[in-house]
Design a protein around this motif. Sequence first.
Motif, PDB file in Angstrom:
ATOM      1  N   ASN A   1       0.530  -1.328   0.173  1.00  6.23           N
ATOM      2  CA  ASN A   1       0.037  -0.438   0.269  1.00  6.23           C
ATOM      3  C   ASN A   1       0.865   1.304   0.276  1.00  6.23           C
ATOM      4  OD1 ASN A   1      -2.894   1.485   0.032  1.00  6.23           O
ATOM      5  ND2 ASN A   1      -2.766   1.293   1.934  1.00  6.23           N
ATOM      6  N   GLN A   2       1.826   1.010  -0.881  1.00  7.98           N
ATOM      7  CA  GLN A   2       2.388   2.716  -1.051  1.00  7.98           C
ATOM      8  C   GLN A   2       2.003   2.718  -2.207  1.00  7.98           C
ATOM      9  OE1 GLN A   2       5.509   3.293   1.744  1.00  7.98           O
ATOM     10  NE2 GLN A   2       4.142   1.104   2.333  1.00  7.98           N
ATOM     11  N   PRO A   3       2.279   4.904  -2.035  1.00 12.00           N
ATOM     12  CA  PRO A   3       1.881   5.476  -3.298  1.00 12.00           C
ATOM     13  C   PRO A   3       3.052   5.287  -4.417  1.00 12.00           C
ATOM     14  CG  PRO A   3       3.109   6.736  -1.689  1.00 12.00           C
ATOM     15  CD  PRO A   3       3.515   5.481  -1.016  1.00 12.00           C
ATOM     16  N   ALA A   4       3.239   5.767  -5.436  1.00 10.94           N
ATOM     17  CA  ALA A   4       3.388   5.455  -7.037  1.00 10.94           C
ATOM     18  C   ALA A   4       4.800   5.770  -6.597  1.00 10.94           C
ATOM     19  CB  ALA A   4       2.663   6.298  -8.235  1.00 10.94           C
ATOM     20  N   PRO A   5       5.718   5.204  -7.521  1.00 14.42           N
ATOM     21  CA  PRO A   5       6.990   5.422  -6.939  1.00 14.42           C
ATOM     22  C   PRO A   5       7.464   6.753  -7.053  1.00 14.42           C
ATOM     23  CG  PRO A   5       6.653   3.497  -8.435  1.00 14.42           C
ATOM     24  CD  PRO A   5       5.733   3.496  -7.630  1.00 14.42           C
ATOM     25  N   LEU A   6       7.023   7.836  -7.697  1.00 15.08           N
ATOM     26  CA  LEU A   6       7.266   9.275  -8.767  1.00 15.08           C
ATOM     27  C   LEU A   6       8.813  10.187  -7.528  1.00 15.08           C
ATOM     28  CD1 LEU A   6       3.464   9.983  -9.578  1.00 15.08           C
ATOM     29  CD2 LEU A   6       5.768   8.414 -10.645  1.00 15.08           C
ATOM     30  N   LYS A   7       8.366   9.397  -6.626  1.00 18.40           N
ATOM     31  CA  LYS A   7       9.400  10.693  -5.659  1.00 18.40           C
ATOM     32  C   LYS A   7      11.037  11.029  -6.537  1.00 18.40           C
ATOM     33  CE  LYS A   7      10.128  13.928  -2.686  1.00 18.40           C
ATOM     34  NZ  LYS A   7      10.752  12.365  -0.474  1.00 18.40           N
ATOM     35  N   GLY A   8      11.503   9.840  -7.058  1.00 18.14           N
ATOM     36  CA  GLY A   8      12.535   9.989  -7.293  1.00 18.14           C
ATOM     37  C   GLY A   8      12.687  11.297  -8.887  1.00 18.14           C
ATOM     38  N   PHE A   9      11.721  10.705  -9.969  1.00 16.52           N
ATOM     39  CA  PHE A   9      11.880  11.793 -10.405  1.00 16.52           C
ATOM     40  C   PHE A   9      11.466  12.971 -10.461  1.00 16.52           C
ATOM     41  CE2 PHE A   9       9.091   8.688 -12.867  1.00 16.52           C
ATOM     42  CZ  PHE A   9       9.579   8.097 -13.774  1.00 16.52           C
ATOM     43  N   GLU A  10      11.143  13.349  -9.468  1.00 13.26           N
ATOM     44  CA  GLU A  10      10.710  14.721  -8.446  1.00 13.26           C
ATOM     45  C   GLU A  10      12.153  15.614  -7.976  1.00 13.26           C
ATOM     46  OE1 GLU A  10       7.683  14.419  -5.504  1.00 13.26           O
ATOM     47  OE2 GLU A  10       6.227  13.750  -6.853  1.00 13.26           O
ATOM     48  N   MET A  11      12.670  14.931  -7.395  1.00 11.96           N
ATOM     49  CA  MET A  11      13.876  14.889  -6.627  1.00 11.96           C
ATOM     50  C   MET A  11      15.001  15.296  -8.512  1.00 11.96           C
ATOM     51  SD  MET A  11      14.368  12.670  -3.867  1.00 11.96           S
ATOM     52  CE  MET A  11      15.779  13.408  -3.197  1.00 11.96           C
ATOM     53  N   ALA A  12      14.410  15.083  -9.154  1.00 13.27           N
ATOM     54  CA  ALA A  12      15.134  14.393 -10.611  1.00 13.27           C
ATOM     55  C   ALA A  12      15.219  16.030 -11.610  1.00 13.27           C
ATOM     56  CB  ALA A  12      15.994  13.128 -10.867  1.00 13.27           C
ATOM     57  N   GLY A  13      13.863  16.429 -11.047  1.00  9.72           N
ATOM     58  CA  GLY A  13      13.659  17.734 -12.343  1.00  9.72           C
ATOM     59  C   GLY A  13      13.061  17.415 -12.768  1.00  9.72           C
ATOM     60  N   TYR A  14      11.780  16.578 -12.706  1.00 10.94           N
ATOM     61  CA  TYR A  14      10.991  16.341 -13.645  1.00 10.94           C
ATOM     62  C   TYR A  14       9.315  15.612 -12.737  1.00 10.94           C
ATOM     63  CZ  TYR A  14      14.378  15.568 -17.614  1.00 10.94           C
ATOM     64  OH  TYR A  14      14.635  15.945 -18.559  1.00 10.94           O
ATOM     65  N   THR A  15       8.359  15.769 -13.901  1.00  8.99           N
ATOM     66  CA  THR A  15       7.301  15.194 -12.840  1.00  8.99           C
ATOM     67  C   THR A  15       6.435  14.383 -14.210  1.00  8.99           C
ATOM     68  OG1 THR A  15       5.362  15.808 -11.866  1.00  8.99           O
ATOM     69  CG2 THR A  15       5.844  17.235 -13.961  1.00  8.99           C
ATOM     70  N   LEU A  16       5.875  13.280 -13.438  1.00  9.05           N
ATOM     71  CA  LEU A  16       4.776  12.282 -14.143  1.00  9.05           C
ATOM     72  C   LEU A  16       3.641  13.474 -14.972  1.00  9.05           C
ATOM     73  CD1 LEU A  16       4.545   9.454 -15.825  1.00  9.05           C
ATOM     74  CD2 LEU A  16       3.164   9.277 -14.139  1.00  9.05           C
ATOM     75  N   ALA A  17       3.677  13.425 -16.510  1.00  2.51           N
ATOM     76  CA  ALA A  17       2.366  13.989 -17.238  1.00  2.51           C
ATOM     77  C   ALA A  17       1.576  13.264 -17.760  1.00  2.51           C
ATOM     78  CB  ALA A  17       2.667  15.590 -16.992  1.00  2.51           C
ATOM     79  N   TRP A  18       0.574  13.809 -17.815  1.00  5.30           N
ATOM     80  CA  TRP A  18      -0.893  12.740 -18.446  1.00  5.30           C
ATOM     81  C   TRP A  18      -0.471  13.687 -20.089  1.00  5.30           C
ATOM     82  CZ3 TRP A  18      -0.837   7.545 -18.339  1.00  5.30           C
ATOM     83  CH2 TRP A  18      -0.709   7.355 -16.620  1.00  5.30           C
ATOM     84  N   THR A  19      -0.669  12.927 -21.787  1.00  6.78           N
ATOM     85  CA  THR A  19      -0.584  13.989 -22.886  1.00  6.78           C
ATOM     86  C   THR A  19      -1.592  12.488 -23.584  1.00  6.78           C
ATOM     87  OG1 THR A  19       1.210  13.188 -24.132  1.00  6.78           O
ATOM     88  CG2 THR A  19       1.477  15.171 -22.548  1.00  6.78           C
ATOM     89  N   GLU A  20      -1.552  13.615 -24.160  1.00 11.54           N
ATOM     90  CA  GLU A  20      -2.684  12.595 -25.969  1.00 11.54           C
ATOM     91  C   GLU A  20      -1.394  12.050 -26.109  1.00 11.54           C
ATOM     92  OE1 GLU A  20      -6.361  14.168 -27.585  1.00 11.54           O
ATOM     93  OE2 GLU A  20      -5.371  15.664 -26.815  1.00 11.54           O
ATOM     94  N   GLU A  21      -0.561  12.087 -27.123  1.00 11.41           N
ATOM     95  CA  GLU A  21       0.728  11.732 -27.391  1.00 11.41           C
ATOM     96  C   GLU A  21       1.482  10.781 -27.166  1.00 11.41           C
ATOM     97  OE1 GLU A  21       1.198  12.064 -30.396  1.00 11.41           O
ATOM     98  OE2 GLU A  21      -0.614  13.246 -30.551  1.00 11.41           O
ATOM     99  N   GLU A  22       1.734   9.404 -27.544  1.00  7.24           N
ATOM    100  CA  GLU A  22       3.038   8.739 -26.724  1.00  7.24           C
ATOM    101  C   GLU A  22       3.573   8.723 -27.013  1.00  7.24           C
ATOM    102  OE1 GLU A  22       1.264   4.444 -28.711  1.00  7.24           O
ATOM    103  OE2 GLU A  22       1.155   5.937 -29.847  1.00  7.24           O
ATOM    104  N   ASN A  23       4.848   8.538 -25.643  1.00  5.32           N
ATOM    105  CA  ASN A  23       5.943   9.519 -25.623  1.00  5.32           C
ATOM    106  C   ASN A  23       7.118   8.519 -26.912  1.00  5.32           C
ATOM    107  OD1 ASN A  23       7.037   6.684 -24.641  1.00  5.32           O
ATOM    108  ND2 ASN A  23       6.011   7.299 -22.603  1.00  5.32           N
ATOM    109  N   PRO A  24       7.702   8.814 -26.567  1.00  2.32           N
ATOM    110  CA  PRO A  24       8.508   7.610 -27.721  1.00  2.32           C
ATOM    111  C   PRO A  24       9.002   6.672 -27.858  1.00  2.32           C
ATOM    112  CG  PRO A  24      10.132   9.761 -27.372  1.00  2.32           C
ATOM    113  CD  PRO A  24       8.917   9.761 -26.297  1.00  2.32           C
ATOM    114  N   TYR A  25       9.217   5.999 -26.355  1.00  5.17           N
ATOM    115  CA  TYR A  25       9.342   4.273 -25.979  1.00  5.17           C
ATOM    116  C   TYR A  25       7.997   3.897 -26.269  1.00  5.17           C
ATOM    117  CZ  TYR A  25       9.420   0.245 -23.452  1.00  5.17           C
ATOM    118  OH  TYR A  25       9.218  -1.268 -23.164  1.00  5.17           O
ATOM    119  N   LEU A  26       6.648   4.486 -25.937  1.00  4.74           N
ATOM    120  CA  LEU A  26       5.623   4.190 -26.000  1.00  4.74           C
ATOM    121  C   LEU A  26       5.338   3.405 -27.725  1.00  4.74           C
ATOM    122  CD1 LEU A  26       3.697   5.207 -23.083  1.00  4.74           C
ATOM    123  CD2 LEU A  26       4.077   2.567 -23.938  1.00  4.74           C
ATOM    124  N   LYS A  27       6.039   4.847 -28.333  1.00  2.00           N
ATOM    125  CA  LYS A  27       5.022   5.166 -29.634  1.00  2.00           C
ATOM    126  C   LYS A  27       5.848   4.124 -30.741  1.00  2.00           C
ATOM    127  CE  LYS A  27       4.655   9.295 -31.364  1.00  2.00           C
ATOM    128  NZ  LYS A  27       5.094  10.417 -32.228  1.00  2.00           N
TER     129      LYS A  27
END
Length: 651
Positions: A509-535
Amino acid sequence: MNPHSKKRPFAASVALLLATALAAPAMAQDVNRSSPQVVPEEASNLPPTLDAPYPGGTMQLEVDASDTRTRAFRIKQTIPVAAGTSELTLVYPKWLPGNHSATGKISELGGIRFLVDGKPVSWARDPVEVHAFHLDLPAGASEVVAEMVFTSALESSDGRIMMTDALLNMQFEKVSLYPAGHYVRRIKVEPSLKLPQGWTAASAMDGQSQSGQWVRWAETDYETLVDSPVFAGEHHKSFDLGHNVDLELFGDNAKDIETKPEQIAAHRKLVNEALAAFGAFHFDHYDFLLAASDEIGGIGLEHHRSSENQLAANAFTDWEGQEFDRDLLPHEMSHSWVGKFRRPEKLWTPDYHRPMQDNLLWVYEGQDMFWGLVLAARSGLQSPEIVRGALANYAGIFTAQPGREFRSVEDTTFEPIMSGRKSRPFPSLLRNEDYYIEGALVWLEADQIIRKGTSGRKGLDDFAKAFFGIKPGDWGVVTFDFDEVVSTLNGVYAYDWANFLDTRFRQPNQPAPLKGFEMAGYTLAWTEEENPYLKQAYAGSGSVNLFYSLGINVNKSGKVTSTLWEGPAFKAGLVNGAEIVAVNGKAFSADRIKEVVSATKDGGKVELIVKRGDEFETIAIPYTGGLRYPQLVKTAKGEAGLDRLLAPRTK
């Protein structure tokens, strides 16, 4: 008289009489029913395993893999025995390193017979440890000859394809036995392999020579034999990557192994970046065994002095389009340090019938997943954009995973043993082997904690050198436990690492592991376009990724292949196996369903005609979010922490 007793009401008395009467037949039946007692549990008759040389001498192993039509491997193994030996137990490997479970293919081994002086010897399978064979030897026996056939898969429904008309990928644990009672590193063997006419082979074993169709190697120990798979084939090229590391490339066809200098240069840089990260080599030489093939079964498996890998047949000829899959070799090479040289103490076993314990796989595989991605970016095998896309995809999975409520990451380490890595209908509820990708995200957070606490002077690279880079030149195994991981981290940067690791990995029951991104200068966001990896990952298959919107993935013909538990589609009654034949009144196509889902953000609807068996039904999915795909969006100005982590360390 009991002062608390009361007379039963009449109705209660009648009810009691009825219940007694109704129970009477059952009671009588119990009297007449035979009731066996448990037989005392029988133990296997395997002898204790001793750290002592096998006294019989060196085994000879001959494997004939020249029959591409039946793909059956015909085996002759000669096992010398010490004078006076009357009983011998031979074992087929069961618990296999890198598989993290009991995956030995004993069911594919047939035609078994044992001979002494050309005469059959009686044998019996151990009733408890069915991978073991007990032999009664005649007086004066000096050696036993085992003759067997391993029936490799002809079709994918039979298992992984190991052999085609042009390729072979063979592991020696599938075609050999070992005498019980000794550490496998103390058992000597000389292997040889017969190939189809005109084929060549590659393996990390020493002393390879080829005469005609037969390939032979120098005497080795059984542990090294099992850790040294073979690739062979008609189309083969070898590339020197420096530092005694070679790329052995095999293909379905000659065109599949055509390469460009810059492609090989990226692999050379991988070797340099790995050395820079870990600080020392723990092998005398190393071989990337790689098949560029659409015909042989997929594999990515680590070994101490090699890795066996399969990429698409066009991995080199469509270099740009296959970038999403090129973290495989960085991942497997990192395992030479992470998991092979340094191994959790309960995952190391002296033989292959003793069960393994997987609870520290979040170090073994989690750290390796982290380093595989980092080294893919640092070497240039993958761009930072592709690596960030992969990280975003992994994080996105954990933002919608109900199974997190009851299963910790460490609990998922038992998954290879529990499920045998078979597919299941609702992995979002059950969880998969999340110690890989969630492990990588937690180790990213650990890296950023160290970097923040040391003002950027240190990071997980320093842990890698202190933990995996010890004892340069040692080609053995150094085991570890939880406490050593904590103490090494504290040696890099003092922090409450025991609590950090316990919370992130051992608690559910831990939160999604997003803290590393936030500390590393990024945030998880949602867009209509697939990111390059998924595409790229979805481009070749024609499948549609709607997991983050409707909560389903759909193949190119409209069949639902995965469903998010309690997602929009699930709640509407759409689950795996259903075939979508129409979307909002028009025939299904990948583009059509994406257009319809995209329009929901402006008030559109999703109404599907679904075929399930012989029946059709209309399913309306109440959803208004449009297409959603995970992206890492930069929040820092200038170079962020994640950028610095993925930047090359060598020129």
